[in-house]
Motif scaffolding. Structure first.
Motif, PDB file in Angstrom:
ATOM      1  N   ARG A  86     -11.981 -15.832 -11.280  1.00 58.82           N
ATOM      2  CA  ARG A  86     -10.574 -14.181 -11.405  1.00 58.82           C
ATOM      3  C   ARG A  86     -11.210 -12.961 -11.604  1.00 58.82           C
ATOM      4  O   ARG A  86     -11.842 -13.265 -12.214  1.00 58.82           O
ATOM      5  N   GLN A 140      -9.260 -13.759  -6.104  1.00 56.44           N
ATOM      6  CA  GLN A 140      -9.988 -14.385  -6.526  1.00 56.44           C
ATOM      7  C   GLN A 140     -10.272 -15.217  -5.453  1.00 56.44           C
ATOM      8  O   GLN A 140      -9.671 -15.579  -3.970  1.00 56.44           O
ATOM      9  N   ALA A 141     -11.313 -15.526  -4.657  1.00 51.14           N
ATOM     10  CA  ALA A 141     -12.335 -15.853  -3.477  1.00 51.14           C
ATOM     11  C   ALA A 141     -12.757 -17.056  -3.483  1.00 51.14           C
ATOM     12  O   ALA A 141     -13.051 -17.713  -4.811  1.00 51.14           O
ATOM     13  N   PRO A 142     -12.495 -17.806  -2.432  1.00 50.90           N
ATOM     14  CA  PRO A 142     -12.868 -19.243  -3.036  1.00 50.90           C
ATOM     15  C   PRO A 142     -14.264 -19.860  -3.741  1.00 50.90           C
ATOM     16  O   PRO A 142     -15.833 -18.683  -3.410  1.00 50.90           O
ATOM     17  N   GLY A 143     -14.407 -20.476  -4.580  1.00 50.18           N
ATOM     18  CA  GLY A 143     -15.588 -20.350  -5.204  1.00 50.18           C
ATOM     19  C   GLY A 143     -15.910 -18.903  -6.207  1.00 50.18           C
ATOM     20  O   GLY A 143     -17.114 -19.616  -6.931  1.00 50.18           O
ATOM     21  N   LYS A 144     -15.298 -18.535  -6.299  1.00 48.40           N
ATOM     22  CA  LYS A 144     -15.465 -17.541  -7.260  1.00 48.40           C
ATOM     23  C   LYS A 144     -14.210 -17.623  -8.291  1.00 48.40           C
ATOM     24  O   LYS A 144     -13.705 -17.565  -8.485  1.00 48.40           O
ATOM     25  N   ALA A 195      -9.782 -12.329  -0.249  1.00 44.65           N
ATOM     26  CA  ALA A 195      -9.450 -13.302  -0.963  1.00 44.65           C
ATOM     27  C   ALA A 195      -8.308 -13.249  -1.618  1.00 44.65           C
ATOM     28  O   ALA A 195      -7.102 -12.861  -0.615  1.00 44.65           O
ATOM     29  N   THR A 221      -7.283 -11.026   3.930  1.00 39.35           N
ATOM     30  CA  THR A 221      -8.274 -11.574   5.049  1.00 39.35           C
ATOM     31  C   THR A 221      -9.491 -10.380   5.440  1.00 39.35           C
ATOM     32  O   THR A 221      -8.432  -9.725   5.999  1.00 39.35           O
ATOM     33  N   GLN A 230      -2.395 -13.849  -0.187  1.00 42.37           N
ATOM     34  CA  GLN A 230      -3.762 -13.933   0.623  1.00 42.37           C
ATOM     35  C   GLN A 230      -3.921 -12.653   1.586  1.00 42.37           C
ATOM     36  O   GLN A 230      -3.080 -11.962   1.971  1.00 42.37           O
TER      37      GLN A 230
END
Length: 124
Positions: A42, A36-40, A89, A121, A119
């Motif tokens: 899962r 899950q990325a920020p604002g998206k 994510a 990145t 995490q």
């Protein structure tokens, strides 16, 4: 109740590799990786069904990521190669006791057990 603990996340440059691990406190037929990325939402990216050693992958990672499982140790792995910035994510491990029943193996609601995530990145 099954406890899941992910490890192996970190920061890597685009094109690099990482291997995630998920240690489970007990055996379940299904183990899977989500992210899950920020604002998206899962996203289910891979799943492993132990009774038939079947694997399932999302199109977004097919050919770059490989999932495997050590059943003796109840550890699920995710080998991630050719990483891209869009792979950034939080990565979660999930598990399910059910047998193969036609449910989508990459659907989050299939899985009652979840880890806390690790995490990843990827920088360009």
């Amino acid at each position: 109740q099954v406890q899941l603990v992910e490890s192996g996340g970190g920061s890597v440059q685009a094109g690099g590799s990482l291997r995630l691990s998920c240690a489970a406190s007990g055996y379940t037929n299904w183990m899977a990786w989500f992210r899950q990325a920020p604002g998206k939402e899962r996203e289910g990216i891979s799943s492993f069904y132990s009774p038939s050693t079947s694997t399932y992958y999302a199109d977004s990672v097919k050919g770059r990521f490989t999932t495997s499982r050590d059943n003796a140790k109840n550890i699920l792995y995710l080998q991630m190669d050719s990483l891209k910035p869009e792979d950034t994510a939080m990565y979660y491990c999930a598990a399910d006791d059910s047998w193969l029943n036609g449910a989508d193996p990459l659907e989050a609601r299939k899985y009652p057990y979840w880890g806390l995530g690790t995490q990843v990145t990827v920088s360009s």
